[in-house]
Design a protein around this motif. Structure first.
Motif, PDB file in Angstrom:
ATOM      1  N   ILE A  41       0.835  -1.199   0.000  1.00  0.00           N
ATOM      2  CA  ILE A  41       0.000   0.000   0.000  1.00  0.00           C
ATOM      3  C   ILE A  41       0.870   1.250   0.000  1.00  0.00           C
ATOM      4  N   TRP A  42       0.267   2.335  -0.472  1.00  0.00           N
ATOM      5  CA  TRP A  42       0.916   3.640  -0.444  1.00  0.00           C
ATOM      6  C   TRP A  42       0.630   4.283   0.914  1.00  0.00           C
TER       7      TRP A  42
ATOM      8  N   ARG B  34      -6.098   6.186  -2.154  1.00  0.00           N
ATOM      9  CA  ARG B  34      -4.738   5.686  -1.950  1.00  0.00           C
ATOM     10  C   ARG B  34      -4.482   4.503  -2.870  1.00  0.00           C
ATOM     11  N   PRO B  35      -3.285   4.407  -3.439  1.00  0.00           N
ATOM     12  CA  PRO B  35      -2.940   3.274  -4.291  1.00  0.00           C
ATOM     13  C   PRO B  35      -2.545   2.053  -3.453  1.00  0.00           C
ATOM     14  N   PHE B  36      -2.805   0.895  -4.024  1.00  0.00           N
ATOM     15  CA  PHE B  36      -2.281  -0.352  -3.479  1.00  0.00           C
ATOM     16  C   PHE B  36      -2.019  -1.290  -4.642  1.00  0.00           C
ATOM     17  N   LEU B  37      -1.350  -2.392  -4.391  1.00  0.00           N
ATOM     18  CA  LEU B  37      -1.051  -3.345  -5.450  1.00  0.00           C
ATOM     19  C   LEU B  37      -0.770  -4.711  -4.848  1.00  0.00           C
TER      20      LEU B  37
ATOM     21  N   LEU C 206      11.334  -2.473  -6.856  1.00  0.00           N
ATOM     22  CA  LEU C 206      10.892  -1.243  -7.525  1.00  0.00           C
ATOM     23  C   LEU C 206       9.775  -0.582  -6.733  1.00  0.00           C
ATOM     24  N   TYR C 207       8.784  -1.349  -6.312  1.00  0.00           N
ATOM     25  CA  TYR C 207       7.667  -0.774  -5.571  1.00  0.00           C
ATOM     26  C   TYR C 207       8.139  -0.148  -4.259  1.00  0.00           C
ATOM     27  N   GLU C 208       9.066  -0.805  -3.588  1.00  0.00           N
ATOM     28  CA  GLU C 208       9.592  -0.247  -2.340  1.00  0.00           C
ATOM     29  C   GLU C 208      10.371   1.034  -2.611  1.00  0.00           C
ATOM     30  N   ARG C 209      11.130   1.053  -3.686  1.00  0.00           N
ATOM     31  CA  ARG C 209      11.909   2.259  -4.015  1.00  0.00           C
ATOM     32  C   ARG C 209      10.994   3.440  -4.299  1.00  0.00           C
ATOM     33  N   LEU C 210       9.855   3.170  -4.914  1.00  0.00           N
ATOM     34  CA  LEU C 210       8.931   4.250  -5.254  1.00  0.00           C
ATOM     35  C   LEU C 210       8.112   4.721  -4.056  1.00  0.00           C
ATOM     36  N   GLY C 211       8.031   3.903  -2.995  1.00  0.00           N
ATOM     37  CA  GLY C 211       7.343   4.361  -1.797  1.00  0.00           C
ATOM     38  C   GLY C 211       6.302   3.428  -1.220  1.00  0.00           C
ATOM     39  N   PHE C 212       6.035   2.285  -1.841  1.00  0.00           N
ATOM     40  CA  PHE C 212       5.047   1.353  -1.321  1.00  0.00           C
ATOM     41  C   PHE C 212       5.597   0.566  -0.134  1.00  0.00           C
ATOM     42  N   ASP C 213       4.721   0.272   0.817  1.00  0.00           N
ATOM     43  CA  ASP C 213       5.054  -0.564   1.966  1.00  0.00           C
ATOM     44  C   ASP C 213       4.238  -1.844   1.918  1.00  0.00           C
ATOM     45  N   THR C 214       4.826  -2.924   2.424  1.00  0.00           N
ATOM     46  CA  THR C 214       4.085  -4.183   2.507  1.00  0.00           C
ATOM     47  C   THR C 214       3.049  -4.102   3.624  1.00  0.00           C
ATOM     48  N   ARG C 215       1.805  -4.447   3.296  1.00  0.00           N
ATOM     49  CA  ARG C 215       0.744  -4.494   4.309  1.00  0.00           C
ATOM     50  C   ARG C 215       0.607  -5.885   4.907  1.00  0.00           C
TER      51      ARG C 215
END
Length: 233
Positions: free
Chosen positions: A90-91, A198-201, A213-222
């Motif tokens: 999630i963002w 809010r974005p999530f993936l 890549l997702y972590e570098r851009l700012g996403f955190d693991t939920r």
């Protein structure tokens, strides 16, 4: 707007009951998308036997029940098709999308129904996961073209209240390493945040490159998730 993360525990059901209700087929508490849109199916988080019966009726004998992140075990007679371990990311609330990535000489463009043949061709080359003839109806899809050829794309998929899932992130193998995926992700994150959502993936646990890549851009693991599919009796 509701941005409670609890709705992400059953995002397919939340989407089919809300923003994607116009794309849904339902019997009782069982739901799925119309043909060509998605194979995802939804049941209550703790389904009872009648819910499984309704889903079997909805899909027909031998139908594919793509249960996404619903880990409930079906009744006897449902044939397992696949199990895949992954994670939901999630963002963080309040985080800005960051500066745009360099354009690498190719502009980000919005894709539409007329682009579906090129989108399906890219999916066949890049294998990002499920994508059908009507998947682009789920939300906005963005792409990058080089010399007229679609070489990267990403878009919006599940839409639980207050959230938008980013999905179908893929780049042609011959065009990787040029920042296309990062540019598309940042553009989509900015669009989602501008709507007050809010974005999530979701990502397969084995896809370590995408996770980085997702972590570098700012996403955190939920949380970790398990994707599974079955054939109905």
């Amino acid at each position: 707007m509701n941005r409670d993360a609890a709705v992400l525990d059953n995002p397919v059901a939340e989407s089919l009951l809300g923003r994607h209700a116009h794309l849904a087929r339902r019997i009782g508490q069982a739901a799925t998308y119309e043909a060509g849109v998605s194979t995802f199916c939804a049941l209550p988080t703790e389904p009872v036997p009648s819910d499984w019966s309704d889903l079997a009726r909805l899909l027909g004998s031998g139908g594919f029940a793509d249960m996404f992140s619903n880990t409930a075990a079906p009744p006897a007679g449902w044939e397992p098709v696949f199990v895949l371990e992954g994670r939901q990311m999630i963002w963080p609330d309040g985080r800005r999308p960051g500066d745009p990535e360099p354009d690498a000489g190719a502009a980000v463009v919005e894709l539409g129904p007329h682009d579906v043949p090129q989108m399906l061709d890219l999916v066949a080359r890049a294998e990002p996961g499920p994508f059908g003839q009507r998947t682009c109806e789920l939300g906005t899809y963005l792409g990058v073209r080089v010399d007229g050829r679609l070489v990267a794309m990403a878009g919006e998929r599940l839409r639980p209240p207050g959230w938008t899932e980013i999905s179908a992130v893929c780049t042609d193998p011959e065009a990787r390493g040029r920042g296309h995926a990062a540019r598309l992700l940042r553009a989509l994150v900015a669009r989602v945040l501008a709507r007050g959502e809010r974005p999530f993936l979701h990502v397969a646990e084995a896809n370590t490159g995408a996770i980085a890549l997702y972590e570098r851009l700012g996403f955190d693991t939920r949380k970790p998730v398990t994707f599974q599919g079955f054939r109905t009796p």
